[in-house]
Design a protein around this motif. Structure first.
Motif, PDB file in Angstrom:
ATOM      1  N   GLU A 115      85.372  36.794   6.428  1.00  0.00           N
ATOM      2  CA  GLU A 115      86.653  37.461   6.616  1.00  0.00           C
ATOM      3  C   GLU A 115      86.548  38.965   6.507  1.00  0.00           C
ATOM      4  OE1 GLU A 115      89.184  33.708   5.145  1.00  0.00           O
ATOM      5  OE2 GLU A 115      89.440  35.590   4.018  1.00  0.00           O
ATOM      6  N   MET A 116      85.529  39.437   5.782  1.00  0.00           N
ATOM      7  CA  MET A 116      85.321  40.878   5.726  1.00  0.00           C
ATOM      8  C   MET A 116      85.120  41.430   7.128  1.00  0.00           C
ATOM      9  SD  MET A 116      85.485  42.054   2.701  1.00  0.00           S
ATOM     10  CE  MET A 116      86.815  40.894   2.521  1.00  0.00           C
ATOM     11  N   LEU A 117      84.441  40.639   7.950  1.00  0.00           N
ATOM     12  CA  LEU A 117      84.188  41.086   9.328  1.00  0.00           C
ATOM     13  C   LEU A 117      85.502  41.272  10.072  1.00  0.00           C
ATOM     14  CD1 LEU A 117      82.157  41.739  11.464  1.00  0.00           C
ATOM     15  CD2 LEU A 117      81.921  39.328  11.958  1.00  0.00           C
ATOM     16  N   ALA A 118      86.462  40.406   9.782  1.00  0.00           N
ATOM     17  CA  ALA A 118      87.742  40.507  10.477  1.00  0.00           C
ATOM     18  C   ALA A 118      88.457  41.788  10.119  1.00  0.00           C
ATOM     19  CB  ALA A 118      88.619  39.316  10.126  1.00  0.00           C
ATOM     20  N   ILE A 169      78.872  40.334  23.457  1.00  0.00           N
ATOM     21  CA  ILE A 169      78.383  40.208  22.084  1.00  0.00           C
ATOM     22  C   ILE A 169      79.348  40.881  21.106  1.00  0.00           C
ATOM     23  CG2 ILE A 169      76.511  40.835  20.524  1.00  0.00           C
ATOM     24  CD1 ILE A 169      74.608  40.640  22.868  1.00  0.00           C
ATOM     25  N   VAL A 170      79.819  42.047  21.468  1.00  0.00           N
ATOM     26  CA  VAL A 170      80.749  42.755  20.587  1.00  0.00           C
ATOM     27  C   VAL A 170      82.015  41.926  20.360  1.00  0.00           C
ATOM     28  CG1 VAL A 170      82.373  44.665  20.606  1.00  0.00           C
ATOM     29  CG2 VAL A 170      79.994  45.104  20.961  1.00  0.00           C
ATOM     30  N   LEU A 171      82.562  41.403  21.452  1.00  0.00           N
ATOM     31  CA  LEU A 171      83.769  40.594  21.315  1.00  0.00           C
ATOM     32  C   LEU A 171      83.502  39.343  20.486  1.00  0.00           C
ATOM     33  CD1 LEU A 171      85.438  40.853  24.810  1.00  0.00           C
ATOM     34  CD2 LEU A 171      86.291  41.717  22.654  1.00  0.00           C
ATOM     35  N   ALA A 172      82.314  38.742  20.684  1.00  0.00           N
ATOM     36  CA  ALA A 172      81.983  37.555  19.900  1.00  0.00           C
ATOM     37  C   ALA A 172      82.028  37.890  18.413  1.00  0.00           C
ATOM     38  CB  ALA A 172      80.599  37.037  20.296  1.00  0.00           C
ATOM     39  N   LEU A 173      81.431  39.030  18.052  1.00  0.00           N
ATOM     40  CA  LEU A 173      81.451  39.434  16.647  1.00  0.00           C
ATOM     41  C   LEU A 173      82.865  39.581  16.132  1.00  0.00           C
ATOM     42  CD1 LEU A 173      78.579  42.038  16.492  1.00  0.00           C
ATOM     43  CD2 LEU A 173      78.777  39.950  15.170  1.00  0.00           C
ATOM     44  N   MET A 174      83.767  40.040  17.002  1.00  0.00           N
ATOM     45  CA  MET A 174      85.108  40.282  16.529  1.00  0.00           C
ATOM     46  C   MET A 174      85.925  39.017  16.419  1.00  0.00           C
ATOM     47  SD  MET A 174      85.896  43.780  18.480  1.00  0.00           S
ATOM     48  CE  MET A 174      87.199  44.182  17.383  1.00  0.00           C
TER      49      MET A 174
END
Lengths: 312, 415, 293
Positions: A115-118, A169-174
Motif C-alpha cells: 500500500e505504500m506504493l499506492a 511497466i510504469v502503469l503496472a507499478l501504479m
C-alpha cells in the motif's frame, strides 16, 4: 435506519442542518454534472465538424485543422492493457498469498508495504521512470526482446527506451497496489465454509483456492482488475514522461505513442478553436470510458463485499 | 409537519437539480473557453489611426526624432505600477528572461512570473487574457492576429533579443569537434530520407570524422514552439522537398514530423526537453537555442550558410544574421538563411506580446516600464548568457513600439 | 463447487491417485503466488528505496531555504514550492473537508436509500474522474473567467479531487457507529442535529480523520490539476488570487529538464513529498488498526 421523515427530525435546527447536508451533497452532484456539461459543450464544435470520423482518423494536424482520436485511444488502451498483463498475475498472486497462505503478521506487513506504493504520487514514479526505468528498458530489456523475439512485429523498431513498454511497466507499478488491495478484500469475503468443504473433500491448498475461493470471488476479482484498468487509463503524469509523444499507431511495443491524458496535458495550453474542441472531445471520450469501467467495476465489487454497517 | 416535508422532498430535489442545471448552463457558454470576448472601445478607431501615423511613416521617425540619450533607467518613478505580472510563452529566451526577472525584482520590487510553455501556448494565453504578456519566437499568423484583435485588440510585438538555433547531436564515439551540415542534408535527416549517421551525404561533408553506423533519432518539439517555427522556416527556405512534404508554407509552430511516422522521431517538451533528450539518447540530433546548448555542454554542428561558408553558432554569428536584414518598423521579421559571410543561418528574434490598449493602468505601467528596462539595461545581460544584443536600430524601433502602448488613449510610457 | 467445469487434465490431477503429483503442483502454484507477492514487494522496496536514497543525498539546507534560481544557474532551492504545497493542501482541505463531511453525514444520517445511492454513485464517479479532466474543469470555470492563474483555482481543483474521498470515508465511519448511541442521545432529548454533531461524529472521528488524511496525502502529490491552474511562482506566495508554486509541479518541470542541478532538486523534492505522503499513510494505517482491534 433513522430516516429524515421520522419524528426525530423536528424543529428548526434539524431542518436547517439536514437541508444543509443535502445542499452539500447536491454541490458534489453539481460539480460532477458541471464537468460533464462543460466537456460536452466545449467538445460540440469538434463533434459537429468531424462526427464519427473523429474516432477513426489518425491525423492530428493543427496546420490544416484535421484531428482524429484513434492514436490517442489506441495508446491509452494499449498501455493500460500492457499494464494489466504485467500487473494482474502479480497482484492476484500476491492477494492469494496474503489471504490464503501467509500468516497474519506477514500478511499485515506485506499489505502495508504494497500500500505504500499506492501512496507515492504519480510524478515521482515518473521521475524514477525517467532516470531508472527508461535506461533499463532501452538497454537490457528492449535489446533482449528485440534479439530473441524480434521476428514478431511487437518487438521491432527503434529501441529508444521511451514508448509503450516503459509506459506499460510504469502503469503496472501504479495499479498493482489497487488490484492487490481490492482482491485481498474480495478473497477475505469468501466464506470460510467454502474452503473447509473443499479441504474436507481432500483437496490441496491450491485446489481449494482454484476451485472454491476464486470462482466464488470471480466477480469481485474482475471488479478489482477493472478498477485498476480505470486508474491506468486516467493516469497522466508518469505516462506523459515516458511515452514519447508521437501520434501514430504501430504494433510495436518499442514505439513511442500518445495516450489521451498525455495529449491533453501536452497540448491544452496552446490549443484554441477547433483544436481545443478536439482535445476536449478526447477528454470527454476518456471520461466516458473510465466512467463505464468504474461503474462495472463497482457493481462487481459491491456484489462481493457487503457494506459493513452498525445499523442493523 | 414531517409528512408535509416528506411529500415536498422530491419536489425540492427536482427544483434544486433543475437550478443546478440552469446555473451550469448559464456558466458554460461556449464563449467561456473559445474566447470571443467583446471588448470594444469607442476609441479603437482613433487609436489605430494614431498607431498608423506613428508607425508606418519611417521618415518622420528617423528624420525628426533625434537619437535618445541612452538613459539607463535604474530608478523608476513612484507609482501606480502593479507589483506583480504574469507572462508565459517561449522557452527559447527563457534563460535570459529568468535572469532579467530576478534582477528586475531586486531592482524595482516588481515580481514577474514567467512560465516557459512554448510560443504557441504563450500566444493562446495572451489571446485568452489569462496572462499579462506573452512571449513568442514565432510571428502570429493572420488567424492568430485576428483572434487576438477580436479578444482584446491589437497585439504589439516588441523584440527582446535574438539567438541562434544550434543543431545539437549526441554521437557515440565523437566527444568533441563539430559535424558539418548543409541545410539540404539537415532537411533530409528530418524528412527521414537520410536514416544513418554514416550516410554518404553526411560523410561527404565530414571526411575527417568516423561517423557511427547507427540510426539517427531525430528529436523535435512536442509542443507548439517558436523555435520549431524558426527552424522549419529555415528548412523551408533551403529545401523544396521539405516544403512539399510538410505542405502549406512548410513551416509553423507545430508541424507533422515525417520521422514520427517512420518511428525515428521523438517529441520533447520545451527547449530544455529537447536538450535533455539529446543528452540522454545516443545517436540523436535535435535543435535548441544557443544558450541551452552551451549550458548543457552539447555538441553542435557547423551549418553552411547561404553565402557558402560553414559557420558555427555563436553570439557573433547570430548578431550578424540579425543585423543583416532591413528591420521593419513593427519588427515582425524572420532572419533565417542570411546571406552574409559570417552569419549563422538558423537565427531568429524573439518577442514579447503585449496589447496595444491595456485595460489595467497599473499593470500596463508595470509592463511598459519593464519593456523599457529590457530593451536598454537588460541588453547588457545578453552576451554572458549567449544571446544577441539588439542593435541600435532595433532598439529605436522597439522604443517606438513600447511608447505606443496605451491606457485609455494615453501612452503609458513616461521617462 | 467442486464439480464445476473441470477440464480433462484437471480431472486427471484432481482425482488421480497420484497424490504426490498433486502435492507438488500445489506447492508449485503456491510458490508462484508467493513469487507474485515477493515481486510486488521487491518492486516497491527497490523503487521506494531508490527514491529515498537518491533524494536524501540531494536533500540539504539550501534546498529548503533558497528560492529558485534563474535557468541554468545553480544554488536554487524549493522553499517557495514547499510553502506553496502546504498552502494549496490547506486550501483544498478547507474547501473539501466541510463539503465532504456534510455529504458523508447526509449519506449516513438523513438520506433515504434512493437518494443515498444516487449521491454515493456520484461520489464514486467523481473519485474516478481523471485528474487532468479536473484540472481542465477548474481552468474553465475559474481561471478563464477571472483571467488569472491563481492559488484559489488550484485549491479548488484539489478540493474537487478530495471531496469524494472525505465523503465516502465519513459515511462509512459514521455507519459503523452503533445505533444505540444515536437512540440513547435521542432518549435524552437531544435534537437530531445536535446528536449528530456531538455524539455520532466524535464516535466516528478516527475514521473521519483517516479519510481526511488519505485525502491530504492524495492531493499533496497531484500534479495534473495544477498544470493549468497554479502556474508556478518564483517569488513565493503572493495572495490567493495570484499564481503559486507547488512541489509536484516543480518536480515535473525539473525532472524533464537537462540541468543536473535541477534534476537533483527534483530528487530532493521527491524525497520530501514521498516522506510526507508515507508518514501520513503510516499514521492512517496505525489509526485504523487501533480502531479495528
Amino acid at each position: 435506519m433513522l430516516k429524515s421523515n421520522s419524528r426525530n427530525v423536528s424543529g428548526l435546527g434539524d431542518f436547517v442542518f439536514s437541508r444543509l447536508t443535502l445542499i452539500c451533497s447536491l454541490v458534489l452532484i453539481a460539480i460532477l454534472v458541471n464537468i460533464l456539461v462543460i466537456l460536452i459543450i466545449q467538445a460540440l464544435p469538434a463533434i459537429k465538424e468531424f462526427g464519427a470520423a473523429f474516432l477513426g482518423s489518425t491525423t492530428w494536424n493543427p496546420v490544416n485543422d484535421q484531428y482524429g482520436a484513434l492514436p490517442a485511444i489506441y495508446g491509452t488502451l494499449l498501455s493500460s492493457f500492457l499494464a494489466l498483463i504485467v500487473a494482474v498475475p502479480i497482484s492476484i498472486g500476491a492477494a492469494i498469498f496474503l489471504t490464503e497462505i501467509a500468516p497474519v503478521w506477514l500478511s499485515n506487513i506485506a499489505s502495508f508495504v504494497i500500500e505504500m506504493l499506492a501512496a507515492i504520487p504519480s510524478v515521482i514514479i515518473g521521475l524514477w521512470a525517467l532516470f531508472v526505468l527508461i535506461p533499463a528498458v532501452r538497454d537490457p530489456i528492449e535489446k533482449w526482446l528485440g534479439n530473441t523475439l524480434g521476428a514478431l512485429p511487437f518487438f521491432q523498431g527503434n529501441q529508444l527506451g521511451f514508448g509503450f513498454l516503459a509506459a506499460g511497466i510504469v502503469l503496472a507499478l501504479m495499479i498493482i497496489p489497487i488490484i492487490t488491495a481490492m482482491s485481498r478484500d474480495v478473497l477475505r469475503a469468501v466464506p470460510q465454509a467454502q474452503r473447509e468443504a473443499m479441504l474436507a473433500l481432500g483437496a490441496t491448498r491450491w485446489e481449494t483456492i482454484r476451485k472454491a475461493v476464486l470462482p466464488y470471488g470471480r466477480s469481485g476479482l474482475v471488479g478489482a482488475v477493472l478498477l485498476g484498468l480505470g486508474r491506468a487509463m486516467g493516469e497522466t503524469m508518469a505516462v506523459a514522461m515516458v511515452i514519447g509523444n508521437a501520434y501514430r499507431i504501430t504494433p510495436s511495443l518499442f514505439s513511442t505513442g500518445t495516450t489521451v491524458p498525455s495529449k491533453i496535458a501536452n497540448e491544452f495550453g496552446e490549443a484554441s478553436g477547433i483544436q481545443l474542441s478536439s482535445l476536449l472531445e478526447l477528454a470527454l471520450i476518456l471520461f466516458v470510458i473510465t466512467l463505464l469501467v468504474n461503474i462495472i467495476a463497482r457493481l462487481l465489487v459491491w456484489r462481493m463485499t457487503a457494506v459493513k454497517t452498525g445499523k442493523d | 409537519m414531517s409528512k408535509f416535508f416528506k411529500k415536498l422532498m422530491p419536489v425540492l430535489m427536482a427544483l434544486t437539480l433543475a437550478a443546478v442545471i440552469v446555473v451550469t448552463g448559464c456558466n458554460s457558454t461556449p464563449t467561456t473557453i473559445t474566447a470571443t470576448a467583446t471588448k470594444t472601445t469607442s476609441s479603437t478607431a482613433t487609436v489605430t489611426a494614431t498607431l498608423t501615423t506613428n508607425i508606418t511613416s519611417p521618415s518622420t521617425i528617423i528624420a525628426t526624432t533625434p537619437l535618445p540619450p541612452t538613459t539607463v533607467v535604474t530608478t523608476l518613478p513612484p507609482i501606480t505600477q502593479a507589483t506583480s505580472l504574469t507572462g508565459s510563452g517561449a522557452t527559447f529566451p527563457q534563460p535570459l528572461y529568468s535572469q532579467w526577472f530576478a534582477e528586475y525584482a531586486t531592482l524595482t520590487g516588481v515580481k514577474i512570473n514567467y512560465n516557459g510553455v512554448g510560443s504557441g501556448a504563450g500566444i493562446t494565453a495572451i489571446t485568452n487574457g489569462t496572462v499579462d504578456f506573452g512571449a513568442s519566437d514565432a510571428l502570429l499568423t493572420d488567424a492568430q492576429l485576428a483572434a487576438a484583435q477580436a479578444a482584446y485588440g491589437t497585439l504589439v510585438t516588441v523584440p527582446m533579443t535574438a539567438d541562434a538555433i544550434c543543431i545539437v547531436y549526441s554521437l557515440s564515439g565523437i566527444s568533441s569537434g563539430q559535424v558539418k551540415l548543409t541545410g539540404d542534408v539537415l532537411a533530409n535527416i528530418y524528412l527521414g530520407t537520410i536514416t544513418k549517421w554514416n550516410d554518404p551525404a553526411i560523410a561527404a561533408l565530414n571526411p575527417t570524422l568516423t561517423l557511427p553506423n547507427a540510426s539517427i533519432t531525430t528529436i523535435h518539439r512536442s509542443d507548439s514552439s517558436g523555435t520549431t517555427n524558426i527552424y522549419t522556416n529555415y528548412l523551408a527556405k533551403v529545401s523544396p522537398t521539405w516544403v512539399s512534404t510538410i505542405g502549406g508554407a512548410g513551416f509553423g509552430t507545430a508541424v507533422s514530423w515525417p520521422t514520427d511516422a517512420k518511428g525515428t522521431g521523438v517529441g520533447a517538451s520545451g527547449n530544455a526537453g529537447v536538450a535533455g533528450s539529446v543528452q540522454s539518447t545516443p545517436n540523436s540530433i535535435g535543435y535548441v537555442g544557443l544558450a541551452y546548448a552551451i549550458q548543457n555542454n552539447l555538441l553542435y554542428a557547423q551549418m553552411k550558410n547561404a553565402f557558402g561558408a560553414y559557420v558555427s553558432p555563436s553570439v557573433a554569428s547570430a548578431t550578424m544574421a540579425a543585423n543583416g536584414f532591413t528591420l521593419p518598423n513593427d519588427m515582425r521579421i524572420m532572419v533565417t538563411n542570411s546571406a552574409d559571410a559570417g552569419a549563422y543561418p538558423i537565427t531568429g528574434f524573439t518577442w514579447l506580446l503585449v496589447y496595444l490598449n491595456q485595460n489595467d493602468q497599473a499593470k500596463g505601467k508595470a509592463i511598459v516600464n519593464f519593456l523599457w528596462w529590457a530593451i536598454h539595461t537588460g541588453q547588457s545581460d545578453c552576451p554572458a548568457l549567449n544571446y544577441v544584443q539588439l542593435s541600435s536600430t532595433a532598439v529605436l524601433k522597439a522604443e517606438v513600439l513600447v511608447k505606443s502602448i496605451k491606457f485609455q488613449g494615453v501612452s503609458l510610457y513616461s521617462s | 463447487m467442486a464439480h464445476d467445469g473441470c477440464k480433462d487434465w484437471q480431472r486427471l490431477i484432481m482425482y488421480s491417485s497420484n497424490l504426490v503429483a498433486r502435492k507438488w503442483f500445489n506447492r508449485f502454484m503456491l510458490g508462484l503466488c508467493a513469487l507474485g507477492a515477493g515481486l510486488a514487494i521487491v518492486f516497491v522496496c527497490l523503487m521506494l528505496g531508490y527514491i529515498l536514497i537518491q533524494g536524501v543525498s540531494f536533500f540539504n539546507l539550501d534546498f529548503l531555504t533558497h528560492t529558485a534560481a534563474p535557468i541554468g544557474q545553480t544554488g536554487g532551492g524549493m522553499r517557495n514550492e514547499i510553502i506553496g504545497t502546504l498552502i494549496l493542501v490547506g486550501l483544498g482541505s478547507l474547501i473539501a473537508v466541510p463539503l465532504g463531511m456534510m455529504t458523508g453525514i447526509f449519506l449516513s444520517e438523513f438520506a433515504n436509500p434512493l437518494v443515498a445511492s444516487g449521491v454515493r454513485f456520484a461520489a464514486d464517479i467523481l473519485a474516478g474522474v481523471p485528474s487532468i479532466v479536473v484540472g481542465v474543469f477548474a481552468y474553465a470555470i475559474i481561471v478563464r473567467p477571472l483571467h488569472s492563474y491563481s492559488a484559489f483555482s488550484a485549491g479548488a481543483a484539489l478540493a474537487i479531487i478530495m471531496i469524494p474521498i472525505v465523503a465516502r470515508t465519513t459515511e462509512e465511519s459514521m455507519r459503523l457507529v452503533p445505533n444505540s448511541l444515536r437512540e440513547a442521545a435521542l432518549a435524552l432529548g437531544i435534537t437530531r442535529w445536535r446528536s449528530v454533531l456531538s455524539v455520532v461524529i466524535p464516535g466516528a472521528i478516527t475514521g473521519i480523520a483517516t479519510g481526511i488524511m488519505l485525502g491530504v496525502a492524495r492531493i499533496a502529490g497531484e500534479t495534473a490539476p495544477l498544470i493549468f491552474t497554479a502556474f508556478g511562482n518564483s517569488f513565493g506566495f503572493d495572495g490567493l488570487g495570484k499564481p503559486i508554486g507547488a512541489l509536484p509541479l516543480q518536480i515535473y518541470r525539473y525532472a524533464i529538464s537537462p540541468y543536473k542541478d535541477w534534476q537533483q532538486q527534483a530528487w530532493a523534492a521527491a524525497f520530501l513529498l514521498s516522506l510526507l505522503v508515507l508518514v501520513i499513510s503510516m499514521a492512517v494505517r496505525w489509526l485504523s488498526r487501533k480502531r479495528s482491534s
